[in-house]
Design a protein around this motif. Structure first.
Motif: not given
Length: 335
Positions: A138-141, A143-147, A150
């Motif tokens: 869910s995080t990757r979807s 926020d591609s940077q996975m901050s 997030t």
């Protein structure tokens, strides 16, 4: 040498805390009697005292130490793997997911003959793993940077969502109310030698395998690109680390319920004394995690004796302010 010295201090503190955990309680155990019982020299020792130590205090304290060590190491590698000082098995939803799995086993009464007593920790592990995978996907979807923010936000949302499901199950299945509340609040009161026999090999093997990946974790801490350049198989290493850390935390929750924040606090404290090298950090986190959990359990069963405070409440009272401190300090540094 300072690292070795600090680890030796933690070992000594562990022995002291373990002895205090066994000695202190509603029935105070004389130190001389405790030493005799631990060395199996029970001649002249009251049989009731011997029974309390061997069948109640000793398994409870050892289980607390093992669980503390396990979830602290799990939190340590999660923080390193995700490059997030706020990541932990609790904040990423592993604990709540494992608790949901245990709750479903309790409600349905499902048994599998060839699995036996391993069913509960296995279910906790699988549900915990599923929850953290949902959080990461869910995080990757989003926020591609996975901050950092997030990952923590999605993890906390998942924890609240699963917690809501647990609350609904508690309301719907009143016959299992006591057991379900136990999982949600956490307690070592039901610790037995049988549970230790199951969790001990899980904890020791998982911690050892994570320690064996210490050099890879060190490199991953520098970033995925640097890790690939150094020859680390990033995807395989990440999967292996997540699997082992989830096994540690998920199986622990299946036995004692949800206990948060030790996996957040211990790694941060240990880094100040042994640095960020995982060869030392994993060992130090295991030792300090065990110490913190035994102390927390001691507080939970003695502060309002004969009543017992849920261990999850004790760790949250300490851990929640620490969580806020780390979060706002991080935000201040980024600003």
């Amino acid at each position: 040498m300072n690292k070795v010295r600090n680890l030796l201090i933690l070992v000594i503190l562990s022995l002291v805390v373990l002895c205090l955990g066994i000695k202190i309680g509603s029935v105070s155990i004389p130190l001389s009697d405790l030493v005799k019982i631990l060395f199996n020299q029970t001649a002249g020792v009251d049989e009731m005292v011997t029974s309390i130590v061997k069948n109640v205090r000793l398994p409870r304290v050892l289980m607390a130490y093992l669980v503390g060590a396990g979830i602290a190491v799990s939190g340590t590698v999660m923080q390193s793997l995700l490059g997030n000082p706020l990541a932990s098995t609790y904040t990423l939803g592993v604990s709540s997911g494992a608790s949901l799995g245990a709750a479903l086993i309790i409600i349905t009464g499902v048994t599998v003959s060839f699995v036996g007593s391993l069913l509960l920790p296995a279910t906790g592990f699988l549900f915990g793993l599923l929850t953290v995978l949902v959080v990461l996907v869910s995080t990757r979807s989003m926020d591609s940077q996975m901050s950092n923010q997030t990952v923590v936000l999605v993890g906390m949302i998942m924890t609240l969502f699963v917690g809501a499901i647990l609350t609904m199950l508690t309301a719907l299945y009143q016959d299992h109310l006591k057991q379900l509340v136990f999982w949600q609040m956490g307690s070592f009161s039901g610790s037995t030698w049988g549970k230790i026999q199951i969790y001990l090999p899980i904890a020791l093997v998982s911690i050892f395998l994570l320690w064996a990946n210490a050099s890879s974790l060190d490199v991953l801490g520098l970033g995925e690109e640097q890790a690939m350049m150094a020859g680390v198989e990033v995807k395989k290493t990440k999967f292996r680390v997540i699997l082992l850390s989830t096994l540690l935390a998920g199986s622990a929750v299946s036995f004692v319920g949800v206990i948060g924040f030790v996996d957040l606090v211990a790694p941060h404290v240990v880094r100040r004394f042994v640095g960020s090298t995982h060869r030392w950090l994993i060992i130090g986190s295991a030792l300090l995690g065990g110490i913190l959990m035994v102390v927390g359990d001691l507080i939970s069963r003695t502060l309002l004796s004969p009543k017992e405070i849920p261990i999850g409440a004790v760790t949250a009272l300490i851990g929640a302010p620490f969580f806020m401190y780390v979060y706002f300090r991080k935000r201040g540094q980024e600003g």
